[in-house]
Scaffold this active site. Structure first.
Site, PDB file in Angstrom:
ATOM      1  N   GLN A 248       0.806  -1.228   0.000  1.00 46.01           N
ATOM      2  CA  GLN A 248       0.000   0.000   0.000  1.00 46.01           C
ATOM      3  C   GLN A 248       0.838   1.276   0.000  1.00 46.01           C
ATOM      4  OE1 GLN A 248      -0.179  -2.499   2.196  1.00 46.01           O
ATOM      5  NE2 GLN A 248      -2.226  -3.394   2.098  1.00 46.01           N
ATOM      6  N   ASP A 249       2.138   1.166  -0.095  1.00 47.69           N
ATOM      7  CA  ASP A 249       3.006   2.334   0.032  1.00 47.69           C
ATOM      8  C   ASP A 249       2.810   3.319  -1.126  1.00 47.69           C
ATOM      9  OD1 ASP A 249       5.513   3.411   1.559  1.00 47.69           O
ATOM     10  OD2 ASP A 249       5.992   3.594  -0.566  1.00 47.69           O
TER      11      ASP A 249
END
Length: 296
Positions: A248-249
């Site tokens: 999810q970065d």
């Protein structure tokens, strides 16, 4: 002043390590001047001031405030291996990356770049929580205030060196103590929750270090405030799991879009599909994509 010498792998670049460690003027846990890193750690509750330089394929680690005993030497070597990820064999990763359109240019350009670890699990988790959903500059500002307010201090020759706060120092705080440092109430509570878990013994680095990747990840995610991204970040930075994958970065999404010249950021499904080719090396694929965002 005593000095010890540590051999580094062929696939190690001190210059790339310095690039990462210099990335914010707000950094307070080490100082860098003329390619020399100064940092204080604690061994047996005593401050040990290190000065790190490179000489060819070796790191020179000098202790400035005391003699190096045999026991201290072992701890220092272990710390340096963890900090600079010196034990990971990158040859299989490079062999894979050289055949990949997305990574090939990056591993050539940033050859020898390794994960700069965070040996202290409490620091790793706190830093990940602090950095959630804010830009890097503000995250460093929060960390600086946090460390200077609650961390240990060591002074020598007019310089003050800071060490990351101990869980015991944070567990006793009220969230309002951190709101004064511009923490959100949610982040303040999460950091205190994590500190309380360390003090209670619910979580400890030595216990997680013997677990599989999945079991360690589940143990971390059992803590309130530790989601998939935060757990993967800590497993990457503290335990050097090469398959840790902070899917999810936001920076990862930005880097992929930049490298593939996409008009918009890729979806999570698109990233997962891309990373199937990197299975087992997701952490290093992520690392090199992150590196491309500070291209110079």
């Amino acid at each position: 002043m005593d000095t010890l010498t540590i051999d580094t792998p062929h696939e190690f670049s001190y210059q790339q390590a310095l690039h990462f460690l210099k990335r914010s003027p707000q950094e307070v846990l080490h100082f860098i001047q003329h390619e020399r890193i100064e940092k204080v750690i604690y061994i047996d509750e005593k401050p040990v001031l290190m000065a790190v330089t490179a000489n060819g394929k070796q790191l020179q680690v000098s202790v400035l405030n005391q003699r190096i005993s045999a026991a201290m030497k072992e701890v220092l070597i272990q710390y340096m291996e963890d900090w600079f990820d010196l034990k990971t064999d990158l040859q299989p990763f490079y062999a894979m990356a050289m055949k990949d359109r997305l990574l090939r240019t990056l591993v050539i350009k940033y050859a020898g770049y390794r994960i700069i670890g965070i040996p202290d699990l409490f620091e790793s988790l706190c830093w990940a929580i602090i950095g959630q959903q804010i830009n890097l500059s503000f995250a460093y500002k929060l960390k600086r205030s946090f460390v200077m307010a609650f961390g240990r201090k060591f002074s020598r020759k007019g310089n003050t060196y800071f060490h990351f706060p101990l869980p015991e120092a944070i567990a006793s705080l009220d969230p309002d103590d951190l709101l004064q440092l511009q923490f959100s109430r949610q982040k303040a509570q999460y950091v205190i929750n994590v500190a309380e878990a360390f003090v209670a013994g619910t979580i400890a680095k030595n216990r997680l270090s013997i677990l599989s990747f999945q079991a360690a990840k589940e143990a971390l995610m059992s803590l309130k405030g530790i989601g998939n991204w935060t757990a993967n970040y800590a497993l990457m930075k503290t335990f050097h799991f090469p398959n840790a994958f902070p899917l999810q970065d936001a920076g990862l999404h930005q880097a992929i879009a930049k490298q593939l010249n996409l008009q918009k950021k890729p979806t999570l499904l698109q990233i997962e599909e891309q990373f199937k080719k990197y299975m087992g090396w997701e952490a290093y694929a992520t690392l090199y994509l992150w590196r491309s965002l500070s291209d110079d």
